[in-house]
Design a protein around this motif. Structure first.
Motif, mmCIF file in Angstrom:
data_model
loop_
_atom_site.group_PDB
_atom_site.id
_atom_site.type_symbol
_atom_site.label_atom_id
_atom_site.label_comp_id
_atom_site.label_asym_id
_atom_site.label_seq_id
_atom_site.Cartn_x
_atom_site.Cartn_y
_atom_site.Cartn_z
ATOM 1 N N GLU A 283 -1.329 1.557 9.044
ATOM 2 C CA GLU A 283 -1.253 0.081 9.628
ATOM 3 C C GLU A 283 -2.204 -0.621 9.017
ATOM 4 O O GLU A 283 -2.021 -1.676 8.431
ATOM 5 C CB GLU A 283 -1.128 0.181 10.950
ATOM 6 C CG GLU A 283 -0.097 0.482 11.490
ATOM 7 C CD GLU A 283 0.029 0.309 13.271
ATOM 8 O OE1 GLU A 283 -0.757 -0.169 13.757
ATOM 9 O OE2 GLU A 283 0.941 0.892 13.716
ATOM 10 N N ALA A 284 -3.481 -0.231 8.866
ATOM 11 C CA ALA A 284 -4.766 -0.983 8.751
ATOM 12 C C ALA A 284 -4.440 -1.170 6.942
ATOM 13 O O ALA A 284 -4.908 -2.344 6.377
ATOM 14 C CB ALA A 284 -5.879 0.053 8.745
ATOM 15 N N LYS A 285 -4.000 -0.321 6.174
ATOM 16 C CA LYS A 285 -3.889 -0.208 4.882
ATOM 17 C C LYS A 285 -2.790 -1.172 4.440
ATOM 18 O O LYS A 285 -2.961 -1.848 3.242
ATOM 19 C CB LYS A 285 -3.773 1.184 4.359
ATOM 20 C CG LYS A 285 -4.796 1.830 3.876
ATOM 21 C CD LYS A 285 -4.766 3.242 3.364
ATOM 22 C CE LYS A 285 -6.206 3.989 2.943
ATOM 23 N NZ LYS A 285 -5.886 5.152 2.098
ATOM 24 N N GLU A 286 -1.644 -1.188 5.338
ATOM 25 C CA GLU A 286 -0.740 -2.225 5.197
ATOM 26 C C GLU A 286 -1.522 -3.678 5.144
ATOM 27 O O GLU A 286 -1.026 -4.422 4.222
ATOM 28 C CB GLU A 286 0.321 -2.171 6.140
ATOM 29 C CG GLU A 286 1.328 -1.198 6.249
ATOM 30 C CD GLU A 286 2.385 -1.052 5.275
ATOM 31 O OE1 GLU A 286 2.266 -2.275 4.502
ATOM 32 O OE2 GLU A 286 3.204 -0.274 5.204
ATOM 33 N N VAL A 321 -3.362 8.411 4.917
ATOM 34 C CA VAL A 321 -2.252 7.981 5.566
ATOM 35 C C VAL A 321 -1.344 9.004 5.690
ATOM 36 O O VAL A 321 -1.179 10.341 4.893
ATOM 37 C CB VAL A 321 -1.701 6.504 4.994
ATOM 38 C CG1 VAL A 321 -2.750 5.559 4.992
ATOM 39 C CG2 VAL A 321 -1.306 7.040 3.427
ATOM 40 N N PRO A 322 -0.128 8.778 6.406
ATOM 41 C CA PRO A 322 1.055 9.794 6.176
ATOM 42 C C PRO A 322 1.567 9.976 4.588
ATOM 43 O O PRO A 322 1.477 9.079 4.014
ATOM 44 C CB PRO A 322 2.219 9.459 7.112
ATOM 45 C CG PRO A 322 1.445 8.633 8.295
ATOM 46 C CD PRO A 322 0.136 7.941 7.460
ATOM 47 N N ARG A 323 2.059 11.299 4.318
ATOM 48 C CA ARG A 323 2.309 11.431 3.099
ATOM 49 C C ARG A 323 3.696 10.507 2.810
ATOM 50 O O ARG A 323 3.659 10.196 1.549
ATOM 51 C CB ARG A 323 2.718 13.008 3.171
ATOM 52 C CG ARG A 323 1.555 13.780 2.788
ATOM 53 C CD ARG A 323 2.249 15.330 2.896
ATOM 54 N NE ARG A 323 3.123 15.562 4.086
ATOM 55 C CZ ARG A 323 4.002 16.805 4.040
ATOM 56 N NH1 ARG A 323 4.159 17.255 2.848
ATOM 57 N NH2 ARG A 323 4.592 16.838 5.158
ATOM 58 N N GLU A 324 4.582 10.276 3.501
ATOM 59 C CA GLU A 324 5.836 9.442 3.111
ATOM 60 C C GLU A 324 5.356 8.108 2.942
ATOM 61 O O GLU A 324 6.158 7.447 2.225
ATOM 62 C CB GLU A 324 6.718 9.768 4.221
ATOM 63 C CG GLU A 324 6.391 9.092 5.736
ATOM 64 C CD GLU A 324 5.647 10.111 6.534
ATOM 65 O OE1 GLU A 324 5.668 9.869 7.755
ATOM 66 O OE2 GLU A 324 5.477 11.062 6.240
ATOM 67 N N GLN A 325 4.237 7.719 3.391
ATOM 68 C CA GLN A 325 3.820 6.056 2.970
ATOM 69 C C GLN A 325 2.722 6.331 2.117
ATOM 70 O O GLN A 325 2.486 4.969 1.465
ATOM 71 C CB GLN A 325 3.307 5.566 4.427
ATOM 72 C CG GLN A 325 4.258 5.270 5.406
ATOM 73 C CD GLN A 325 3.770 4.948 6.844
ATOM 74 O OE1 GLN A 325 3.202 5.595 7.645
ATOM 75 N NE2 GLN A 325 3.873 3.697 6.849
ATOM 76 N N ARG A 328 3.712 4.740 -1.674
ATOM 77 C CA ARG A 328 4.063 3.120 -1.817
ATOM 78 C C ARG A 328 2.698 2.221 -1.519
ATOM 79 O O ARG A 328 2.539 1.435 -2.369
ATOM 80 C CB ARG A 328 4.952 3.071 -0.707
ATOM 81 C CG ARG A 328 5.220 1.490 -0.564
ATOM 82 C CD ARG A 328 6.484 1.412 0.761
ATOM 83 N NE ARG A 328 5.727 1.500 2.081
ATOM 84 C CZ ARG A 328 4.743 0.753 2.898
ATOM 85 N NH1 ARG A 328 4.523 -0.231 2.224
ATOM 86 N NH2 ARG A 328 4.508 1.241 3.907
ATOM 87 N N LEU A 329 1.973 2.762 -0.609
ATOM 88 C CA LEU A 329 0.701 2.110 -0.611
ATOM 89 C C LEU A 329 -0.159 2.004 -1.633
ATOM 90 O O LEU A 329 -0.630 0.954 -2.099
ATOM 91 C CB LEU A 329 0.030 2.551 0.801
ATOM 92 C CG LEU A 329 0.686 2.183 2.150
ATOM 93 C CD1 LEU A 329 0.141 2.967 3.373
ATOM 94 C CD2 LEU A 329 0.648 0.634 2.612
ATOM 95 N N GLU A 330 -0.386 3.254 -2.237
ATOM 96 C CA GLU A 330 -1.357 3.501 -3.334
ATOM 97 C C GLU A 330 -0.856 2.513 -4.477
ATOM 98 O O GLU A 330 -1.480 2.228 -5.240
ATOM 99 C CB GLU A 330 -1.430 5.157 -3.594
ATOM 100 C CG GLU A 330 -2.232 5.942 -2.352
ATOM 101 C CD GLU A 330 -3.714 5.694 -2.452
ATOM 102 O OE1 GLU A 330 -4.083 4.960 -3.500
ATOM 103 O OE2 GLU A 330 -4.428 5.918 -1.527
#
Length: 412
Positions: A283-286, A321-325, A328-330
């Motif tokens: 959430e923070a990285k979003e 962060v969780p692997r599934e996200q 996308r974030l990176e």
């Protein structure tokens, strides 16, 4: 008187002592004796004997002409009837019966020739068929690698051989020997192949047993990354090892997959627990990604780089962060970084002294070239070829000069 009987019957007579004669081309021949009645009765009796004999000849004619009576059997019947005619105790035209039998003999002779020709043709065709069968069998024995279909085809060829006509004994024996040799060679080659295949499968089984033992030893490992890589390598080795026998293959695969599943299930459970604890980080990285995307489009390169550097420091401080996200974030942050880097490269190109010098030199050369061409145009006769060429060259260089001046302006 008996003499009247002699003169009224063209084929026979009865003598005074009761002897009955038949007339033939060779002369008279006694055929019997009659003592119990009139000569007419005697001749009538012996005429009936002739009619019986003629009936046998007629029946044979019908069989020869109307059926496929074998020539040898027909000839035997003709010979038997010839003997019967020669010794017949009958009165009648025995010569005509012989003539009819002679005609039948000729017919049967022709029939025999036809049968012989047909048999020779059939044997010739049968020889071709059997030579073709043998040639195919020899090709299978030498080249075939599809063992099941090859063996089935050889069995079919044997049945085709049996169905074909027989040929002369020597040729038949020679071809059959070649066919038998081909079948034996195929059987030996097939046996050798499967024997080598068994050896190969034993080797494969040994290799896969080693792979399975190593996989089972890794099943309880908690070195997740290194062990996952080890399992990928073991899977590569498994695929390249070949196949063991079906029973061994299935058993070894179940053991290998069981060990692999045990490891990855344990890893998934640990990662799932870890990912749950990383939800707040995501959430923070979003939010940080939203802030990073506000940098675009880049208008001030230095300010954009400083803002992005500060965001990256906060990004790293947040943690995983969780692997599934993660991808996308990176990937989103990387896209912003790429845009800033591209803007930096473009700015550097514009401020590069060497590039500016090259641009200025190009502008100077074009201006000088245009001055020279304008001087040439002034000296040329208006409307001449030289004047036209100069005008075209000037127009082209002025176009180039405009582009070069725009490039130079970007360095200002």
């Amino acid at each position: 008187m008996r003499e009247d009987t002699v003169t009224t019957d063209p084929w026979g007579r009865v003598d005074d002592d009761g002897t009955v004669y038949v007339r033939t081309a060779e002369g008279e021949r006694a055929v019997g004796s009659w003592q119990a009645g009139e000569p007419e009765e005697a001749l009538a009796y012996f005429h009936r004997k002739f009619d019986e004999l003629a009936g046998q000849v007629q029946l044979l004619e019908q069989r020869v002409r109307g059926t496929d009576l074998p020539p040898a059997q027909a000839e035997a019947s003709i010979l038997k009837l010839r003997e019967a005619v020669a010794e017949a105790h009958a009165v009648g035209d025995l010569g005509s019966l012989n003539d009819r039998l002679g005609a039948l003999t000729e017919l049967v002779g022709k029939r025999r020739e036809e049968v012989r020709a047909a048999r020779d043709q059939a044997r010739s065709q049968a020889k071709e068929i059997k030579e073709r069968i043998v040639a195919e069998a020899e090709r299978i024995a030498e080249d075939a690698t599809h063992w099941k279909s090859g063996g089935e085809r050889l069995r079919q060829l044997v049945e085709e051989w049996k169905a074909a006509e027989r040929i002369d004994r020597a040729t038949e024996a020679g071809l059959w020997k070649r066919l038998s040799t081909a079948r034996t060679a195929f059987a030996k080659r097939r046996k050798a192949y499967f024997s080598s295949l068994d050896e190969q499968r034993d080797q494969v089984r040994g290799e896969k047993e080693r792979i399975v033992i190593e996989a089972e030893a890794l099943a309880s490992s908690t070195d997740w990354n290194a062990t996952a890589a080890s399992y990928r390598e073991l899977m590569r080795q498994w695929k390249s090892a070949g196949r063991a026998s079906r029973e061994a293959e299935d058993d070894l695969w179940n053991r290998f997959k069981g060990a692999q599943d045990l490891f990855f299930q344990a890893r998934s459970a640990v990662f799932a627990e870890r990912d749950a604890s990383f939800a707040a980080n995501a959430e923070a990285k979003e939010q940080l990604l939203v802030d990073a995307e506000k940098i675009l489009p880049v208008t001030d390169v230095r300010a954009a780089r400083n803002a992005l550097r500060a965001l990256v420091e906060r990004w790293e401080a947040v943690g995983p962060v969780p692997r599934e996200q993660r991808d996308r974030l990176e990937g989103g942050l990387r896209k912003v970084d790429d845009a800033v880097r591209k803007a930096e490269e473009e700015q550097w190109k514009r401020s590069n002294p060497e590039a500016r010098a090259r641009a200025q030199d190009t502008v100077n050369q074009l201006r000088k070239s245009i001055e020279q061409l304008e001087g040439r145009l002034a000296k040329a006769q208006p409307g001449s070829k030289a004047a036209k060429e100069a005008e075209e060259s000037i127009a082209a260089r002025r176009s180039w000069l405009q582009e070069a001046e725009r490039t130079l302006a970007e360095f200002s």
